[in-house]
Design a protein around this motif. Structure first.
Motif, PDB file in Angstrom:
ATOM      1  N   TRP A 361       6.248  12.089  19.872  1.00  0.00           N
ATOM      2  CA  TRP A 361       5.733  12.936  20.957  1.00  0.00           C
ATOM      3  C   TRP A 361       4.569  12.222  21.632  1.00  0.00           C
ATOM      4  N   GLU A 381       1.980   7.568  22.393  1.00  0.00           N
ATOM      5  CA  GLU A 381       3.112   8.104  21.642  1.00  0.00           C
ATOM      6  C   GLU A 381       2.797   8.052  20.147  1.00  0.00           C
ATOM      7  N   GLN A 385       4.535  14.660  13.703  1.00  0.00           N
ATOM      8  CA  GLN A 385       3.955  15.899  14.203  1.00  0.00           C
ATOM      9  C   GLN A 385       3.619  16.782  12.990  1.00  0.00           C
TER      10      GLN A 385
END
Ligand code: DOR
Ligand code: ZN
Length: 418
Positions: A361, A381, A385
């Motif tokens: 992400w 990036e 997560q």
């Protein structure tokens, strides 16, 4: 009883496949392979809940910058179990009345557990008071009394080490790229030498906040060898950015102490790789976008960090840019420093676990929980997560908060097991 299996950061061992059982808020068993007939949940990565020794949550009369509910939610999402909050609020936390006001706010709003520092010269006995913080302007005073008092109480003196006299004599620049001119390296070195001398004379515990210079780390090392209870923290920005990055960082390059030249940053980073630095602490300092867009002289100093910490550190470790030991510097070591029974995945410790999912992400300030809505790693990036966070064995975050605000409590002192 809850059980989780995955690649786990274990004390002394680093990353190992393991299964962790927790019950009644504590880690009760750790297995090499899943226990028979168990239904363990599967995780990509399991980290200990972090302990951040240096944050600014704001609140009181600066809620527009950040408040306990926003900044502690940022902390939870970043994998942080305990924050130790600085006292440079408006008003300063230098009396019982203001300390209790802050404690009330933290109890009412915080999603994570917390400790509070007090401002010079106020230092009460309370367990939730982590120590006293000295700012450059406090260093104008005769410090014997405060070091003596802290020593008697066994509390830590944390120092923003920049000599106010040197700061006063420095030139004032007019743009953020030149911010370092106002904060000479000499200011840090002089202040560090002085407070180490104080700690040695009064047998007090001293911690140098946000070190930016190799000489600071060397001086702390030498003091340790003489038996002084001294330690040193670094921030992510002082080891990852140099003043040559100011153009790219824009207003976030205005931070105190300032970013240093590349050669010094590289030397500081190699000291971290060599295990010479005790703690990583973010100095998370939220300021609003509008305030940060003012002209150089009027813009406040500081960089927000909390939201991104666990995925950011994992990504840097996986890329070989930081050693895996930064996890210890941000969990077991600060927990031990504060006498908390947490910060490492070990039987008997508080079940503070951060579950990461392998998922790419990009970081965008406007998607973060911090009220600052900005980040020094805009557009970067990351490879992981935060999926879930267990605090004291309770699932507190499951791709979003699943406990109420006010779940956080003052962190209590207990011996850490390693
Ligand atoms: O850059 C900084 N921001 N340095 C400090 O010492 C204080 C902090 C803040 O409170 O915003
Ligand atoms: Zn700070």
């Amino acid at each position: 009883m809850t059980c989780i299996c995955g690649l786990t950061f274990l004390p002394s061992l680093g990353f190992r496949e393991a299964c962790i059982e927790m019950e009644s808020g504590l880690i009760t068993r750790i297995f090499r392979i899943p226990p028979p007939s168990s239904s363990c949940m599967r995780a990509d990565i399991v980290l200990p809940g972090f302990v951040d020794l240096h944050v600014h949550m704001r609140g009181l009369n600066q809620r527009q910058k950040g408040e306990w509910r926003t900044e502690s939610l940022a902390a939870l999402r970043g994998g942080i179990a305990v924050v130790a909050d600085m006292p440079n609020n408006i008003p300063k936390v230098d009396s019982r009345e203001i300390l209790e006001e802050k404690l009330k706010e933290a109890n009412r709003e915080s999603y994570v557990d917390f400790l509070l520092y007090t401002a010079y010269p106020y230092l009460p006995e309370d367990d939730y008071v982590a120590g006293i913080k000295l700012y450059p302007e406090d260093l104008m005073n005769n410090l014997n009394e405060v070091f003596r008092k802290a020593s008697k109480m066994g509390k830590i003196v944390v120092v923003h080490a920049e000599s106010p006299l040197v700061l006063k004599e420095a030139d004032i620049p007019d743009k953020v790229e030149d911010h370092w001119i106002a904060h000479p390296e000499l200011a840090e070195e002089i202040a560090v030498r002085r407070v180490l001398w104080m700690a040695e004379r009064h047998s007090s515990r001293v911690r140098i906040a946000h070190a930016t210079l190799p000489i600071t780390v060397s001086l702390v090392q030498e003091a340790k060898l003489r038996g002084v209870d001294a330690s040193v923290e670094v921030t992510p920005h002082h080891i990852l950015f140099s003043r040559e990055d100011a153009g790219k960082l824009g207003s976030l390059a205005k931070v105190n102490p300032p970013l240093r030249p590349k050669e010094l940053v590289n030397e500081l980073k190699s000291m971290l790789w060599a295990g010479m630095i005790d703690f990583l602490a973010t100095d998370h300092a939220p300021h609003g976008l509008e305030e940060k867009s003012r002209p150089y002289e009027e813009m406040p100093s500081g960089i927000p960090w909390l939201d991104v910490m666990a995925p950011f550190l994992m990504t840097l470790i996986a890329d070989g840019k930081l050693p895996a030991e930064v996890i210890d510097m941000y969990s077991s070591k600060p927990a031990m420093h504060m006498g908390l029974g947490r910060g490492s995945i070990a039987v008997g410790n508080s079940a503070d676990l951060v579950i990461l999912k392998k998922r790419r992400w990009r970081v965008h300030g406007d998607e973060l929980y911090t009220r600052a809505k900005s980040t020094a790693i805009e557009g970067m990036e990351l490879g992981w997560q935060v999926e879930r966070v267990f605090l004291r064995g309770v699932l507190a975050y499951d791709e979003g908060p699943v406990v109420e605000e006010g779940f956080g409590v003052p962190a209590i002192k207990r011996k850490t097991r390693r």
